[in-house]
Motif scaffolding. Structure first.
Motif, PDB file in Angstrom:
ATOM      1  N   VAL A 208       0.895  -0.951   0.244  1.00 40.82           N
ATOM      2  CA  VAL A 208       0.397  -0.056   0.540  1.00 40.82           C
ATOM      3  C   VAL A 208       1.186   2.012  -0.385  1.00 40.82           C
ATOM      4  N   SER A 209       0.623   2.530  -1.012  1.00 34.83           N
ATOM      5  CA  SER A 209       1.701   3.389  -0.424  1.00 34.83           C
ATOM      6  C   SER A 209       0.034   4.534  -0.855  1.00 34.83           C
ATOM      7  N   LEU A 210       1.437   5.593   0.219  1.00 35.01           N
ATOM      8  CA  LEU A 210       0.358   6.535   0.697  1.00 35.01           C
ATOM      9  C   LEU A 210       1.595   7.720   0.848  1.00 35.01           C
ATOM     10  N   GLY A 211       1.731   8.895  -0.576  1.00 33.75           N
ATOM     11  CA  GLY A 211       1.717   9.513  -0.557  1.00 33.75           C
ATOM     12  C   GLY A 211       0.939  11.578  -0.607  1.00 33.75           C
ATOM     13  N   VAL A 212       1.919  12.326  -0.206  1.00 32.83           N
ATOM     14  CA  VAL A 212       1.616  13.519  -0.590  1.00 32.83           C
ATOM     15  C   VAL A 212       2.077  14.451  -1.707  1.00 32.83           C
ATOM     16  N   PRO A 213       1.716  15.519  -2.835  1.00 37.12           N
ATOM     17  CA  PRO A 213       2.370  16.034  -4.050  1.00 37.12           C
ATOM     18  C   PRO A 213       3.211  17.330  -3.028  1.00 37.12           C
ATOM     19  N   LEU A 214       4.337  17.345  -3.218  1.00 35.47           N
ATOM     20  CA  LEU A 214       5.211  18.130  -2.892  1.00 35.47           C
ATOM     21  C   LEU A 214       5.862  18.646  -3.507  1.00 35.47           C
ATOM     22  N   LEU A 215       6.139  18.350  -5.243  1.00 33.78           N
ATOM     23  CA  LEU A 215       6.827  18.852  -6.286  1.00 33.78           C
ATOM     24  C   LEU A 215       5.917  19.320  -7.240  1.00 33.78           C
ATOM     25  N   ILE A 216       6.295  20.158  -8.260  1.00 33.18           N
ATOM     26  CA  ILE A 216       5.430  20.476  -9.421  1.00 33.18           C
ATOM     27  C   ILE A 216       6.349  20.324 -10.596  1.00 33.18           C
ATOM     28  N   ASN A 217       6.415  19.720 -11.571  1.00 27.59           N
ATOM     29  CA  ASN A 217       6.671  20.370 -12.968  1.00 27.59           C
ATOM     30  C   ASN A 217       7.076  21.303 -12.879  1.00 27.59           C
ATOM     31  N   ILE A 218       8.069  22.427 -13.784  1.00 25.43           N
ATOM     32  CA  ILE A 218       8.313  23.870 -13.568  1.00 25.43           C
ATOM     33  C   ILE A 218       7.482  24.099 -15.370  1.00 25.43           C
ATOM     34  N   GLN A 224       5.930  31.120 -19.232  1.00 25.60           N
ATOM     35  CA  GLN A 224       6.850  30.836 -21.429  1.00 25.60           C
ATOM     36  C   GLN A 224       7.629  32.046 -21.572  1.00 25.60           C
ATOM     37  N   PRO A 225       9.292  31.556 -21.381  1.00 22.30           N
ATOM     38  CA  PRO A 225       9.070  30.303 -22.287  1.00 22.30           C
ATOM     39  C   PRO A 225       9.573  29.038 -21.546  1.00 22.30           C
ATOM     40  N   ARG A 226       8.788  27.952 -22.586  1.00 20.30           N
ATOM     41  CA  ARG A 226       9.335  26.366 -21.437  1.00 20.30           C
ATOM     42  C   ARG A 226       9.618  26.341 -21.346  1.00 20.30           C
ATOM     43  N   LEU A 227      10.934  25.643 -20.511  1.00 18.32           N
ATOM     44  CA  LEU A 227      12.373  25.266 -20.302  1.00 18.32           C
ATOM     45  C   LEU A 227      12.603  24.340 -20.516  1.00 18.32           C
ATOM     46  N   ASP A 228      13.769  24.489 -21.576  1.00 20.74           N
ATOM     47  CA  ASP A 228      14.008  22.804 -22.124  1.00 20.74           C
ATOM     48  C   ASP A 228      15.329  22.598 -20.694  1.00 20.74           C
ATOM     49  N   THR A 229      15.837  22.292 -20.449  1.00 23.38           N
ATOM     50  CA  THR A 229      16.916  22.312 -19.756  1.00 23.38           C
ATOM     51  C   THR A 229      16.515  21.053 -18.700  1.00 23.38           C
ATOM     52  N   GLU A 230      17.267  20.393 -18.315  1.00 23.42           N
ATOM     53  CA  GLU A 230      16.886  19.292 -17.866  1.00 23.42           C
ATOM     54  C   GLU A 230      17.332  19.525 -16.211  1.00 23.42           C
ATOM     55  N   PHE A 231      17.501  20.211 -15.861  1.00 23.48           N
ATOM     56  CA  PHE A 231      18.083  20.789 -14.829  1.00 23.48           C
ATOM     57  C   PHE A 231      17.106  21.168 -13.815  1.00 23.48           C
ATOM     58  N   TYR A 232      17.131  21.043 -12.517  1.00 20.69           N
ATOM     59  CA  TYR A 232      16.471  22.197 -11.915  1.00 20.69           C
ATOM     60  C   TYR A 232      14.168  22.536 -12.575  1.00 20.69           C
ATOM     61  N   GLN A 233      14.118  20.823 -12.919  1.00 20.81           N
ATOM     62  CA  GLN A 233      13.080  20.818 -13.366  1.00 20.81           C
ATOM     63  C   GLN A 233      11.686  21.412 -12.826  1.00 20.81           C
ATOM     64  N   HIS A 234      11.890  21.201 -10.922  1.00 29.10           N
ATOM     65  CA  HIS A 234      10.851  20.762 -10.638  1.00 29.10           C
ATOM     66  C   HIS A 234      10.783  21.668  -9.176  1.00 29.10           C
ATOM     67  N   PHE A 235       9.406  22.389  -9.422  1.00 28.44           N
ATOM     68  CA  PHE A 235       9.303  23.092  -7.896  1.00 28.44           C
ATOM     69  C   PHE A 235       8.599  23.313  -6.387  1.00 28.44           C
ATOM     70  N   THR A 236       8.901  23.744  -5.925  1.00 31.84           N
ATOM     71  CA  THR A 236       8.611  23.718  -4.353  1.00 31.84           C
ATOM     72  C   THR A 236       7.959  24.706  -4.008  1.00 31.84           C
ATOM     73  N   PRO A 237       7.103  25.093  -3.026  1.00 35.08           N
ATOM     74  CA  PRO A 237       6.914  26.199  -2.640  1.00 35.08           C
ATOM     75  C   PRO A 237       8.311  26.348  -1.144  1.00 35.08           C
ATOM     76  N   LYS A 238       9.028  27.850  -0.935  1.00 33.75           N
ATOM     77  CA  LYS A 238       9.657  28.112   0.360  1.00 33.75           C
ATOM     78  C   LYS A 238       9.109  26.800   1.610  1.00 33.75           C
ATOM     79  N   GLU A 239       7.513  27.080   1.453  1.00 31.04           N
ATOM     80  CA  GLU A 239       6.865  27.057   2.736  1.00 31.04           C
ATOM     81  C   GLU A 239       6.660  26.126   3.352  1.00 31.04           C
ATOM     82  N   ILE A 240       6.688  24.854   2.423  1.00 35.02           N
ATOM     83  CA  ILE A 240       6.457  23.931   2.060  1.00 35.02           C
ATOM     84  C   ILE A 240       7.178  22.537   3.397  1.00 35.02           C
TER      85      ILE A 240
END
Length: 269
Positions: A208-218, A224-240
């Motif tokens: 059984v898996s349990l999870g909470v969404p804590l990341l979002i793909n940039i 705009q524009p969309r980011l093509d870099t493979e680095f730092y693609q995921h974002f999370t708020p500083k208050e997380i």
């Protein structure tokens, strides 16, 4: 890409399949349930299984009463996953890199679990609860699958609970959703770094898996524009960091209440 089933359904124009809300709880808490069948698996690219999603509002952050209420609902869903099995030994696996705030959910949940000696568990005739923090291959040099698989062969748990951070496509979902599933989980899959799936077939143990969404793909945000870099693609708020701690308490509370009698839990506090 999102780990949340309802977001995947919406993005695949399958809104009608999601069905009705199965429970409208107090404090604005909503519960959705859906079974992913073979046909839906082809659309969503998710393994077949039963998924339960709880959505809640920001008010849970400052209310212990609401946190206990959400934990109670999650605990009820966990119990339904437990019912088909005679559980004497439950292993909780805190997935993710505990050194990174946005990936520390598994570690924080495990730290909030009530762990007792196996002799006491036997005396109370309750399942014995234990946990492991395998971290990630980039830190340990060993794949989490190999560590968990080896431990399952040694400890022989009757069920494994996997706890991990998830990804979402909407900022409004970060920290305000808990998803459960018996379909298994792919560590790192949500951020494009997945390896072998951890499920009943690969581990020979009910999962059984349990999870909470804590990341979002940039690139899922309207930037705009969309980011093509493979680095730092995921974002999370500083208050997380605060949100993660409260979500971890809720999940740990739900697991603890599935195992221990209320009077014994009160003595742990």
């Amino acid at each position: 890409m999102s780990d949340l089933i309802d977001e995947l359904l919406q993005s695949s124009a399958q809104n009608d399949i999601l069905g009705n809300i199965t429970h409208r709880g107090a404090y604005g808490v909503l519960k959705y349930e859906i079974d992913i069948t073979t046909s839906l698996r082809r659309v969503l690219h998710k393994d077949c299984g039963h998924y339960v999603t709880f959505k809640f509002k920001q008010n849970f952050l400052w209310s212990k009463r609401i946190q206990k209420y959400i934990a109670h609902l999650v605990s009820q869903s966990l119990q339904r996953y437990f019912e088909p099995f005679k559980l004497k030994n439950i292993l909780v696996v805190g997935l993710g890199n505990g050194n990174m705030v946005c990936d520390s959910l598994g570690k924080l949940v495990c730290q909030n679990l009530c762990i007792v000696d196996i002799k006491l568990s036997n005396a109370l005739q309750i399942p014995h609860l234990s946990y492991i923090l395998p971290s990630v291959e980039g830190v340990t040099g060993i794949s989490s699958f190999e560590l968990i698989n080896s431990l399952c062969k040694s400890v022989k748990p009757d069920m494994v609970l996997m706890v991990d951070s998830l990804t979402a496509t909407s900022l409004t979902r970060l920290g305000f959703t808990i998803q459960l599933s018996n379909a298994g989980i792919m560590p790192g899959g949500g951020v494009g770094n997945g390896h072998k799936v951890l499920n009943h077939n690969t581990l020979n143990v009910p999962i059984v898996s349990l999870g909470v969404p804590l990341l979002i793909n940039i690139n899922d945000m309207s930037l705009q524009p969309r980011l093509d870099t493979e680095f730092y693609q995921h974002f999370t708020p500083k208050e997380i960091d605060y949100v993660i701690k409260e979500c971890a308490k809720i999940i740990a509370m739900a697991i603890n209440s599935c195992i221990y009698p209320p009077k014994l839990l009160d003595s742990f506090v």
